[in-house]
Scaffold this motif. Sequence first.
Motif, PDB file in Angstrom:
ATOM      1  N   ARG A   1       0.829  -1.212   0.000  1.00 55.83           N
ATOM      2  CA  ARG A   1       0.000   0.000   0.000  1.00 55.83           C
ATOM      3  C   ARG A   1       0.865   1.263   0.000  1.00 55.83           C
ATOM      4  O   ARG A   1       0.542   2.244  -0.681  1.00 55.83           O
ATOM      5  CB  ARG A   1      -0.917  -0.010   1.225  1.00 55.83           C
ATOM      6  N   ARG A   2       1.950   1.238   0.740  1.00 55.29           N
ATOM      7  CA  ARG A   2       2.819   2.411   0.815  1.00 55.29           C
ATOM      8  C   ARG A   2       3.493   2.670  -0.536  1.00 55.29           C
ATOM      9  O   ARG A   2       3.572   3.823  -0.995  1.00 55.29           O
ATOM     10  CB  ARG A   2       3.865   2.186   1.906  1.00 55.29           C
ATOM     11  N   TRP A   3       3.974   1.605  -1.184  1.00 61.52           N
ATOM     12  CA  TRP A   3       4.618   1.768  -2.490  1.00 61.52           C
ATOM     13  C   TRP A   3       3.607   2.227  -3.542  1.00 61.52           C
ATOM     14  O   TRP A   3       3.919   3.081  -4.371  1.00 61.52           O
ATOM     15  CB  TRP A   3       5.280   0.461  -2.911  1.00 61.52           C
ATOM     16  N   ALA A   4       2.407   1.670  -3.500  1.00 63.88           N
ATOM     17  CA  ALA A   4       1.372   2.089  -4.451  1.00 63.88           C
ATOM     18  C   ALA A   4       1.003   3.549  -4.238  1.00 63.88           C
ATOM     19  O   ALA A   4       0.802   4.310  -5.203  1.00 63.88           O
ATOM     20  CB  ALA A   4       0.142   1.199  -4.324  1.00 63.88           C
ATOM     21  N   ALA A   5       0.923   3.965  -2.975  1.00 63.14           N
ATOM     22  CA  ALA A   5       0.539   5.345  -2.664  1.00 63.14           C
ATOM     23  C   ALA A   5       1.588   6.354  -3.106  1.00 63.14           C
ATOM     24  O   ALA A   5       1.286   7.544  -3.228  1.00 63.14           O
ATOM     25  CB  ALA A   5       0.290   5.489  -1.161  1.00 63.14           C
ATOM     26  N   ALA A   6       2.813   5.883  -3.365  1.00 59.82           N
ATOM     27  CA  ALA A   6       3.888   6.771  -3.827  1.00 59.82           C
ATOM     28  C   ALA A   6       3.818   7.000  -5.333  1.00 59.82           C
ATOM     29  O   ALA A   6       4.790   7.466  -5.932  1.00 59.82           O
ATOM     30  CB  ALA A   6       5.240   6.201  -3.441  1.00 59.82           C
ATOM     31  N   GLY A   7       2.647   6.691  -5.938  1.00 58.65           N
ATOM     32  CA  GLY A   7       2.466   6.914  -7.368  1.00 58.65           C
ATOM     33  C   GLY A   7       2.725   5.701  -8.221  1.00 58.65           C
ATOM     34  O   GLY A   7       3.015   5.822  -9.418  1.00 58.65           O
ATOM     35  N   ASN A   8       2.584   4.504  -7.610  1.00 55.96           N
ATOM     36  CA  ASN A   8       2.863   3.249  -8.311  1.00 55.96           C
ATOM     37  C   ASN A   8       1.668   2.304  -8.199  1.00 55.96           C
ATOM     38  O   ASN A   8       1.726   1.290  -7.501  1.00 55.96           O
ATOM     39  CB  ASN A   8       4.114   2.586  -7.709  1.00 55.96           C
ATOM     40  N   PRO A   9       0.542   2.611  -8.869  1.00 50.90           N
ATOM     41  CA  PRO A   9      -0.676   1.812  -8.690  1.00 50.90           C
ATOM     42  C   PRO A   9      -0.522   0.352  -9.097  1.00 50.90           C
ATOM     43  O   PRO A   9      -1.282  -0.499  -8.618  1.00 50.90           O
ATOM     44  CB  PRO A   9      -1.709   2.525  -9.564  1.00 50.90           C
ATOM     45  N   ALA A  10       0.445   0.032  -9.941  1.00 48.22           N
ATOM     46  CA  ALA A  10       0.655  -1.366 -10.326  1.00 48.22           C
ATOM     47  C   ALA A  10       1.153  -2.211  -9.154  1.00 48.22           C
ATOM     48  O   ALA A  10       1.176  -3.444  -9.248  1.00 48.22           O
ATOM     49  CB  ALA A  10       1.640  -1.468 -11.489  1.00 48.22           C
ATOM     50  N   TRP A  11       1.535  -1.563  -8.047  1.00 45.53           N
ATOM     51  CA  TRP A  11       2.021  -2.287  -6.870  1.00 45.53           C
ATOM     52  C   TRP A  11       0.971  -2.357  -5.769  1.00 45.53           C
ATOM     53  O   TRP A  11       1.280  -2.746  -4.643  1.00 45.53           O
ATOM     54  CB  TRP A  11       3.309  -1.635  -6.368  1.00 45.53           C
ATOM     55  N   ALA A  12      -0.271  -2.047  -6.095  1.00 44.91           N
ATOM     56  CA  ALA A  12      -1.358  -2.195  -5.125  1.00 44.91           C
ATOM     57  C   ALA A  12      -1.544  -3.675  -4.795  1.00 44.91           C
ATOM     58  O   ALA A  12      -1.269  -4.552  -5.619  1.00 44.91           O
ATOM     59  CB  ALA A  12      -2.645  -1.612  -5.694  1.00 44.91           C
ATOM     60  N   PRO A  13      -1.980  -3.981  -3.573  1.00 40.73           N
ATOM     61  CA  PRO A  13      -2.104  -5.386  -3.165  1.00 40.73           C
ATOM     62  C   PRO A  13      -2.883  -6.258  -4.135  1.00 40.73           C
ATOM     63  O   PRO A  13      -2.478  -7.408  -4.402  1.00 40.73           O
ATOM     64  CB  PRO A  13      -2.800  -5.289  -1.803  1.00 40.73           C
ATOM     65  N   GLU A  14      -3.991  -5.743  -4.695  1.00 39.66           N
ATOM     66  CA  GLU A  14      -4.782  -6.591  -5.584  1.00 39.66           C
ATOM     67  C   GLU A  14      -4.039  -6.966  -6.856  1.00 39.66           C
ATOM     68  O   GLU A  14      -4.374  -7.953  -7.511  1.00 39.66           O
ATOM     69  CB  GLU A  14      -6.105  -5.899  -5.932  1.00 39.66           C
ATOM     70  N   ARG A  15      -3.002  -6.187  -7.221  1.00 44.69           N
ATOM     71  CA  ARG A  15      -2.189  -6.512  -8.386  1.00 44.69           C
ATOM     72  C   ARG A  15      -1.055  -7.473  -8.038  1.00 44.69           C
ATOM     73  O   ARG A  15      -0.631  -8.271  -8.873  1.00 44.69           O
ATOM     74  CB  ARG A  15      -1.594  -5.224  -8.981  1.00 44.69           C
ATOM     75  N   VAL A  16      -0.553  -7.366  -6.816  1.00 41.02           N
ATOM     76  CA  VAL A  16       0.668  -8.072  -6.435  1.00 41.02           C
ATOM     77  C   VAL A  16       0.408  -9.418  -5.770  1.00 41.02           C
ATOM     78  O   VAL A  16       1.148 -10.383  -5.990  1.00 41.02           O
ATOM     79  CB  VAL A  16       1.519  -7.169  -5.517  1.00 41.02           C
ATOM     80  N   LEU A  17      -0.632  -9.513  -4.950  1.00 39.20           N
ATOM     81  CA  LEU A  17      -0.862 -10.750  -4.193  1.00 39.20           C
ATOM     82  C   LEU A  17      -1.012 -11.972  -5.087  1.00 39.20           C
ATOM     83  O   LEU A  17      -0.498 -13.052  -4.744  1.00 39.20           O
ATOM     84  CB  LEU A  17      -2.067 -10.585  -3.267  1.00 39.20           C
ATOM     85  N   PRO A  18      -1.684 -11.885  -6.243  1.00 43.54           N
ATOM     86  CA  PRO A  18      -1.738 -13.068  -7.118  1.00 43.54           C
ATOM     87  C   PRO A  18      -0.365 -13.498  -7.625  1.00 43.54           C
ATOM     88  O   PRO A  18      -0.130 -14.695  -7.855  1.00 43.54           O
ATOM     89  CB  PRO A  18      -2.644 -12.616  -8.277  1.00 43.54           C
ATOM     90  N   VAL A  19       0.547 -12.557  -7.775  1.00 47.03           N
ATOM     91  CA  VAL A  19       1.896 -12.903  -8.226  1.00 47.03           C
ATOM     92  C   VAL A  19       2.643 -13.638  -7.116  1.00 47.03           C
ATOM     93  O   VAL A  19       3.364 -14.611  -7.364  1.00 47.03           O
ATOM     94  CB  VAL A  19       2.657 -11.640  -8.665  1.00 47.03           C
TER      95      VAL A  19
ATOM     96  N   GLU B   1       7.634  10.415 -12.954  1.00 47.87           N
ATOM     97  CA  GLU B   1       8.792  11.223 -13.320  1.00 47.87           C
ATOM     98  C   GLU B   1       8.730  12.609 -12.696  1.00 47.87           C
ATOM     99  O   GLU B   1       9.764  13.230 -12.428  1.00 47.87           O
ATOM    100  CB  GLU B   1       8.889  11.330 -14.845  1.00 47.87           C
ATOM    101  N   SER B   2       7.520  13.078 -12.422  1.00 52.86           N
ATOM    102  CA  SER B   2       7.365  14.404 -11.830  1.00 52.86           C
ATOM    103  C   SER B   2       7.696  14.436 -10.342  1.00 52.86           C
ATOM    104  O   SER B   2       7.863  15.511  -9.765  1.00 52.86           O
ATOM    105  CB  SER B   2       5.931  14.902 -12.033  1.00 52.86           C
ATOM    106  N   ALA B   3       7.778  13.279  -9.707  1.00 51.25           N
ATOM    107  CA  ALA B   3       8.036  13.223  -8.261  1.00 51.25           C
ATOM    108  C   ALA B   3       9.531  13.374  -7.994  1.00 51.25           C
ATOM    109  O   ALA B   3      10.347  12.660  -8.585  1.00 51.25           O
ATOM    110  CB  ALA B   3       7.528  11.912  -7.680  1.00 51.25           C
ATOM    111  N   PRO B   4       9.928  14.270  -7.120  1.00 47.35           N
ATOM    112  CA  PRO B   4      11.353  14.464  -6.830  1.00 47.35           C
ATOM    113  C   PRO B   4      12.007  13.174  -6.330  1.00 47.35           C
ATOM    114  O   PRO B   4      11.427  12.446  -5.518  1.00 47.35           O
ATOM    115  CB  PRO B   4      11.353  15.537  -5.737  1.00 47.35           C
ATOM    116  N   GLY B   5      13.203  12.896  -6.825  1.00 44.70           N
ATOM    117  CA  GLY B   5      13.986  11.774  -6.324  1.00 44.70           C
ATOM    118  C   GLY B   5      13.706  10.439  -6.959  1.00 44.70           C
ATOM    119  O   GLY B   5      14.394   9.463  -6.661  1.00 44.70           O
ATOM    120  N   THR B   6      12.702  10.337  -7.821  1.00 46.45           N
ATOM    121  CA  THR B   6      12.432   9.054  -8.455  1.00 46.45           C
ATOM    122  C   THR B   6      13.371   8.850  -9.639  1.00 46.45           C
ATOM    123  O   THR B   6      13.802   9.802 -10.296  1.00 46.45           O
ATOM    124  CB  THR B   6      10.978   8.943  -8.931  1.00 46.45           C
TER     125      THR B   6
END
Length: 518
Positions: free
Chosen positions: A107-125, A463-468
């Motif tokens: 959830r924390r990684w997804a909230a940082a602008g990475n929706p592909a890492w939301a639990p519903e996307r990752v748990l099946p993997v 890309e717009s987020a500082p430090g990424t």
Amino acid sequence: MSRHPDVIVVGAGGAGAPFAARISEDPGRSVLVLEAGPVPRAPGDFPADVLDATALPTVNGPGPHSWWYRSEVSPGRDYDVGRGQGAGGSTAVNGAYFVRPRITDLRRWAAAGNPAWAPERVLPVLARLERDVQFGDAPGHGGSGPVPVDRRAFAPSPLAAAFAEAASAQGHRALPDLNDVHVGSGHGDLPLNVQDGMRMNTGLTYLLPALGRPNLTVQGGSRVLRVLISGGRATGVEVESGGRVHRISAGEVVLAAGAVRSPHLLMLSGLGPADDLTAAGVRPVVDSPGVGASCSDHPDITVLAPLSQPLRPGGRDPLFSWALNWSAEGSPGQAEGTGGLEVLPMLRPFPVLAGAAEGSELPVIVALQGPSGRGRLSLDPVDPRQGPRVHYRHLESMVDRRRMREGVRTAVDLLSSDQLGPWVDTAAWDRSVFEEDAPLDAWMSDHLGTAVHLSGTAPMGPESAPGTVTDQCGRVHGVQGLRVVDTSILPDVPSRGPAATAVLLGEHLADLMLGTGG
């Protein structure tokens, strides 16, 4: 294999091997894997200590399957760090700890602008990659994936059972499944990627079964020196192999060399903080300030208690088989999924790792699993081609020191319990240093180490987020045809050891590249 493959994958480790195996399932895509270390072609070609899940090869120093770099865990405290190389990378030389990231991490990684890492996307993997011996048929788990996961890979340990009883007596709940991503606090048997006593590294589980594919070539002894970039696009790599340096062109380059070597290659290729690159004699191609700027790892400290009887030497006892975790979620000002602690006892003598005299002390590792502090990785300005400099900056924040005190004192309480009485000589143990904060802080500074779980050296985000540095698919901002596929791209270190997360990265990023992800 054409010398102009569609994809070059740099590294055949925890993430690189799964990634290469998955993308080469497409017969129309030619894949070349370049690995600095050896690439065995059959299980029996791996050295005995790499296959033996009770061994820990990295502690013996640099070798064919391991390499070391110097670091600084805190100002003035130097620390040697060993990592795996060759097929399987660090999954071939680690403690076989295979625990998933928590749902709070996702959830924390997804909230940082990475929706592909939301639990519903990752748990099946996560379910797809495992062959869970105890829970393969349970919801959220898998029973037919390439990685065996077993909590009973070895005979039960009386010492581990004593730790479990002590933890329960002190109010920590027992958990049947430490891979339940929804559970943050509790203790239980460690999931291990072990089968028949063998550490099942990703070279064994992913790479070897794929070697027969005509579109996949895996080349060991090949150290990539830099990525070739022209017109804003990665066009191939410069590689040293067989005593000579040559260039290989490719349609796409994927760095999967780990959280130290991948950012190092980015910098040597001209991607990083422009001023730092220039100072080291590297011509900047893309000014990417986030490369190496805010990395994180798990600070750890080993508590040693005097033994009243020797631990059983040798045998087939694993180094680790039980863990206690608890989190700080809900504390004022505490971010979700951060501040967690882990207590991880060593169940047999391991003096080289623990710093204990043979058979005289019982070592227990205490790790801060959600540190607030951040470190930095940078080029060596004198010789940038040498390994980069890593400054962890562990325990610089008051929050991290306070949490680590709590962890150390919890370990001391466990070791002082009646349940550990048959092993620990409490009468011979001076525990006064652990009572007051000031002497404890000084003791922690003298005993501070790192868990070797570096993450976030090329973090993902918009890309717009500082430090990424990359997007959520691992694509490097500012350069087409270049990806990073390892724990470098995580915004911060997972709340558990990252071996399972590295495999997840390889699997999930392959899905995203192929367009097959959920």
